[in-house]
Motif scaffolding. Structure first.
Motif, mmCIF file in Angstrom:
data_model
loop_
_atom_site.group_PDB
_atom_site.id
_atom_site.type_symbol
_atom_site.label_atom_id
_atom_site.label_comp_id
_atom_site.label_asym_id
_atom_site.label_seq_id
_atom_site.Cartn_x
_atom_site.Cartn_y
_atom_site.Cartn_z
ATOM 1 N N CYS A 59 2.755 -54.942 -10.510
ATOM 2 C CA CYS A 59 3.316 -53.977 -11.455
ATOM 3 C C CYS A 59 2.706 -54.171 -12.839
ATOM 4 C CB CYS A 59 4.829 -54.147 -11.571
ATOM 5 S SG CYS A 59 5.741 -54.043 -10.013
ATOM 6 N N VAL A 105 -2.829 -42.437 -14.532
ATOM 7 C CA VAL A 105 -1.640 -42.279 -13.710
ATOM 8 C C VAL A 105 -1.102 -40.882 -13.990
ATOM 9 C CG1 VAL A 105 -0.041 -43.274 -15.424
ATOM 10 C CG2 VAL A 105 0.557 -43.302 -12.999
ATOM 11 N N ILE A 109 6.764 -46.658 -19.116
ATOM 12 C CA ILE A 109 6.179 -46.181 -17.865
ATOM 13 C C ILE A 109 5.698 -47.398 -17.088
ATOM 14 C CG2 ILE A 109 4.326 -44.815 -16.818
ATOM 15 C CD1 ILE A 109 4.353 -43.117 -19.422
ATOM 16 N N VAL A 154 4.006 -48.800 -13.597
ATOM 17 C CA VAL A 154 3.204 -48.459 -12.418
ATOM 18 C C VAL A 154 3.275 -49.623 -11.442
ATOM 19 C CG1 VAL A 154 0.916 -47.836 -11.562
ATOM 20 C CG2 VAL A 154 1.670 -47.043 -13.819
ATOM 21 N N THR A 176 2.388 -41.517 -7.047
ATOM 22 C CA THR A 176 1.381 -40.917 -7.910
ATOM 23 C C THR A 176 0.025 -41.040 -7.243
ATOM 24 O OG1 THR A 176 0.466 -40.863 -10.162
ATOM 25 C CG2 THR A 176 0.962 -43.033 -9.242
ATOM 26 N N LEU A 232 1.987 -38.441 -14.233
ATOM 27 C CA LEU A 232 3.442 -38.431 -14.323
ATOM 28 C C LEU A 232 4.059 -37.430 -13.354
ATOM 29 C CD1 LEU A 232 4.459 -38.742 -18.084
ATOM 30 C CD2 LEU A 232 4.691 -40.430 -16.263
ATOM 31 N N CYS A 255 0.106 -46.073 -5.512
ATOM 32 C CA CYS A 255 1.056 -46.523 -6.520
ATOM 33 C C CYS A 255 2.245 -45.598 -6.696
ATOM 34 C CB CYS A 255 0.343 -46.648 -7.871
ATOM 35 S SG CYS A 255 -0.878 -47.969 -7.953
ATOM 36 N N THR A 256 3.275 -46.166 -7.313
ATOM 37 C CA THR A 256 4.397 -45.378 -7.796
ATOM 38 C C THR A 256 4.397 -45.418 -9.316
ATOM 39 O OG1 THR A 256 5.955 -47.252 -7.803
ATOM 40 C CG2 THR A 256 5.790 -45.952 -5.776
ATOM 41 N N VAL A 257 5.014 -44.411 -9.926
ATOM 42 C CA VAL A 257 5.193 -44.389 -11.381
ATOM 43 C C VAL A 257 6.678 -44.199 -11.656
ATOM 44 C CG1 VAL A 257 4.658 -41.907 -11.486
ATOM 45 C CG2 VAL A 257 4.509 -43.302 -13.557
ATOM 46 N N THR A 258 7.201 -45.017 -12.559
ATOM 47 C CA THR A 258 8.638 -45.042 -12.824
ATOM 48 C C THR A 258 8.894 -44.946 -14.322
ATOM 49 O OG1 THR A 258 9.036 -46.417 -10.861
ATOM 50 C CG2 THR A 258 10.760 -46.388 -12.543
ATOM 51 N N SER A 295 11.532 -41.986 -10.370
ATOM 52 C CA SER A 295 10.383 -42.680 -9.790
ATOM 53 C C SER A 295 9.760 -41.801 -8.723
ATOM 54 C CB SER A 295 10.817 -44.022 -9.187
ATOM 55 O OG SER A 295 9.707 -44.766 -8.733
ATOM 56 N N LEU A 351 -5.208 -44.679 -8.643
ATOM 57 C CA LEU A 351 -5.314 -44.696 -10.101
ATOM 58 C C LEU A 351 -6.683 -44.234 -10.583
ATOM 59 C CD1 LEU A 351 -3.438 -48.051 -10.841
ATOM 60 C CD2 LEU A 351 -2.530 -45.724 -10.931
#
Length: 458
Positions: free
Chosen positions: A444, A60, A271, A273, A406, A62, A413-416, A403, A171
C-alpha cells in the motif's frame, strides 16, 4: 514548437523516488555505453550538455474505468512512481545504405547492462521478443516522420531506462515508459524538428502534451497490440501537481480539478492505493474482448436509433443514454447489454465526481467510487476475488469514504478515499486481512496528485 522540449527544474530532484531512479539510469548508462574511467574518453563522446534526462509518472484513476476507448470521460491523477530515461542522441545524415540510425537501449528492469537491445531507427518493426522493446520501438516510430527525409536524416541514440512503477499493477507502467521515451525523443530531435510533421508553427505546451499522448497511445495500439484508450498516456503527459484531470476522450481536452476547490480550510481526504500483487497484461485475454463487446453494443444502438430517432446520432457509447439502451435491450445479448450499461453509467459518475471533488463532498465521492466498483464487478466483469477482498476490507474500515478497483482489471490495484487520520490503520488492516483471506501479501502507499512528464535539469 519552441515548447516541445521545454526544460524545467524539477522539484522531484529532491524527491527520493525520482532521485534514486536518475542515479540508477545514469549508472546503468555509464556501465553500458561509456568507457571505463581508466580508459581515455572516446572522441565521439558528447559534451555533458548533450545528455538528456526525462521523467514520466504512472497514474491511478479515481473513477471512469473502461470509458476512454469509447470516447468517454475519465478522472485520473499522476502518482509518485515514474520512469526515467537518461541518454544521448543526435540527428545525422544517413550516408551508408540505411545503416546510420543505430539505437541502443537498456533497462534496469530488463536485465541491465547485460541485455542491450540494438535496432535501426530507419527500419522499425515490432518484434516477437523481447516484448517490452515494442513500447519503445513504437514511440520512436511516431517521431521519425518529423525528420527531413529529403536530407536523409535519421536519429541515433544510446538510452538507459529506470522505473519503479509496479509492472502489471494497473498503474500504467507502459504509458510511463512511452511518455518518458517520447520526451527523450523530443530532446534529441530538438524544438525545430519535434512535431514538425504535424505543425509548421509554434504551438502551446498544452497542445504539444496532448499530441505526445496521441502518439504514444498509437504506439501501444500498433506495436504492443494493446487496444487501450488514451487515458494513461494522456495523464502521464499532461498531469499537474495537486490536480486530478477530467479528460474528455472525444475532444481530447481536459479540465484540472482541485480537490475541495483549492480552499485551504477544507479537510481533504487521503488517497490510498493498494496493490493486490495479482499481475495482468491488458494486451492479452479479456481486455480486447471488452473493447469488442463495447463496439458491438455501439453498432446495435446506432442501428436502432437510425430507425427510430433520426435526431439522435450515436457515434459511440458516450452518446447513449440508459433510455436508449433499455429500448433496444431485446436486440442485445445480456452480456452486451451489461457492458454498455457500465460505460453509460460510468460516464455519468465521472461528471458527478467532478462536482463532488470540487465541492468537498467526500461522502458523495465515496459512494460514486463504490458504485463504480460494483458496476465493474457485476456488469463489466473485470474484477477478481483478490481485488474484491481488498475493496470489501477497505469499505469495512472506519474513515473510508469509498473504494474501487483501478486500471484495466483482472488484478492490479484498488484506490480508496479515506480520512487522513485513518490512513496508517487502514493500510495495516488491509495487509493483515488480505494475508488472512487470500494468503498473499499486498503493498500500500498514499499518494496525492504528482506532476506529469518533464525534462529534468541535472
Amino acid at each position: 514548437r519552441a515548447l516541445a522540449s521545454k526544460r524545467v527544474m524539477s522539484t522531484d530532484n529532491e524527491n527520493n523516488n525520482v532521485s534514486h531512479l536518475i542515479q540508477e539510469a545514469q549508472s546503468l548508462f555509464q556501465q553500458t555505453f561509456q568507457p571505463s574511467s581508466s580508459s581515455p574518453p572516446s572522441p565521439s563522446s558528447p559534451p555533458l550538455s548533450s545528455y538528456h534526462c526525462t521523467c514520466a509518472p504512472g497514474r491511478v484513476n479515481l473513477i471512469g474505468e473502461h470509458t476512454d476507448y469509447t470516447q468517454g470521460l475519465v478522472l485520473p491523477l499522476c502518482i509518485h512512481y515514474s520512469t526515467v530515461c537518461y541518454g544521448t542522441g543526435k540527428v545525422i545524415e544517413d550516408v551508408g545504405e540505411g545503416g546510420g540510425g543505430i539505437c541502443r537501449i537498456v533497462s534496469t528492469n530488463q536485465g541491465g547492462s547485460s541485455n542491450v537491445y540494438t535496432f535501426n531507427s530507419n527500419e522499425i518493426e515490432k518484434v516477437k521478443e523481447p516484448k517490452w522493446v515494442n513500447y519503445i520501438l513504437g514511440v520512436v516510430a511516431q517521431y521519425t516522420p518529423d525528420l527531413n527525409t529529403s536530407s536523409r536524416e535519421v536519429v541515433s541514440f544510446d538510452l538507459a531506462i529506470a522505473g519503479d512503477v509496479p509492472l502489471g499493477s494497473g498503474l500504467s507502467s507502459s504509458a510511463s515508459l512511452e511518455i518518458s521515451v517520447a520526451r527523450f525523443m523530443e530532446c534529441v530531435l530538438g524544438d525545430d524538428r519535434s512535431f514538425s510533421s504535424v505543425w509548421k508553427c509554434n504551438e502551446t505546451e498544452r497542445k504539444i502534451s496532448i499530441e505526445r499522448a496521441v502518439r504514444c497511445r498509437r504506439a501501444e495500439n500498433v506495436y504492443a497490440d494493446s487496444p487501450c484508450g488514451i487515458m494513461d498516456q494522456y495523464v502521464s503527459s499532461c498531469g499537474k501537481k495537486d490536480c486530478v484531470l477530467m479528460i474528455d476522450c472525444r475532444s481530447l481536452d481536459y479540465q484540472q480539478v482541485v480537490m475541495g476547490g483549492g480552499k485551504e480550510h477544507v479537510d481533504k481526504p487521503a488517497i490510498v492505493v493498494c496493490n493486490s500483487n495479482v499481475s495482468h497484461s491488458i494486451a492479452d485475454g479479456e481486455y480486447p474482448i471488452r473493447v469488442a463487446q463495447c463496439q458491438t453494443a455501439t453498432s446495435i444502438l446506432q442501428e436502432f436509433t437510425a430507425v427510430t430517432n433520426n435526431e439522435t446520432k450515436i457515434e459511440s457509447l458516450r452518446d447513449a443514454t440508459l433510455d436508449h439502451l433499455k429500448q433496444c435491450q431485446d436486440k442485445m445479448e445480456d452480456v452486451i447489454y451489461k457492458r454498455a450499461k457500465h460505460v453509460i453509467t460510468e460516464n455519468e459518475r465521472v461528471l458527478q465526481a467532478v462536482k463532488a471533488l470540487q465541492n468537498g463532498e467526500w461522502e458523495t465521492m465515496g459512494l460514486l467510487m463504490n458504485e463504480s466498483h460494483d458496476s465493474l464487478k457485476h456488469d463489466f466483469e473485470v474484477s477478481c476475488e483478490e481485488v474484491d477482498v481488498l475493496v470489501d476490507l477497505a469499505r469495512s474500515y472506519k474513515g473510508v469514504y469509498g473504494s474501487r478497483i483501478t486500471g484495466g482489471g483482472f488484478g492490479g490495484c484498488t484506490v480508496t478515499l479515506v480520512k487522513r487520520e485513518d490512513v496508517e490503520g487502514l493500510m495495516c488492516f488491509l495487509k493483515e486481512g488480505y494475508k488472512e483471506k487470500c494468503g498473499l501479501d499486498c503493498s500500500c502507499f498514499v499518494t496525492d496528485a504528482a506532476d506529469g512528464s518533464r525534462v529534468i535539469e541535472l
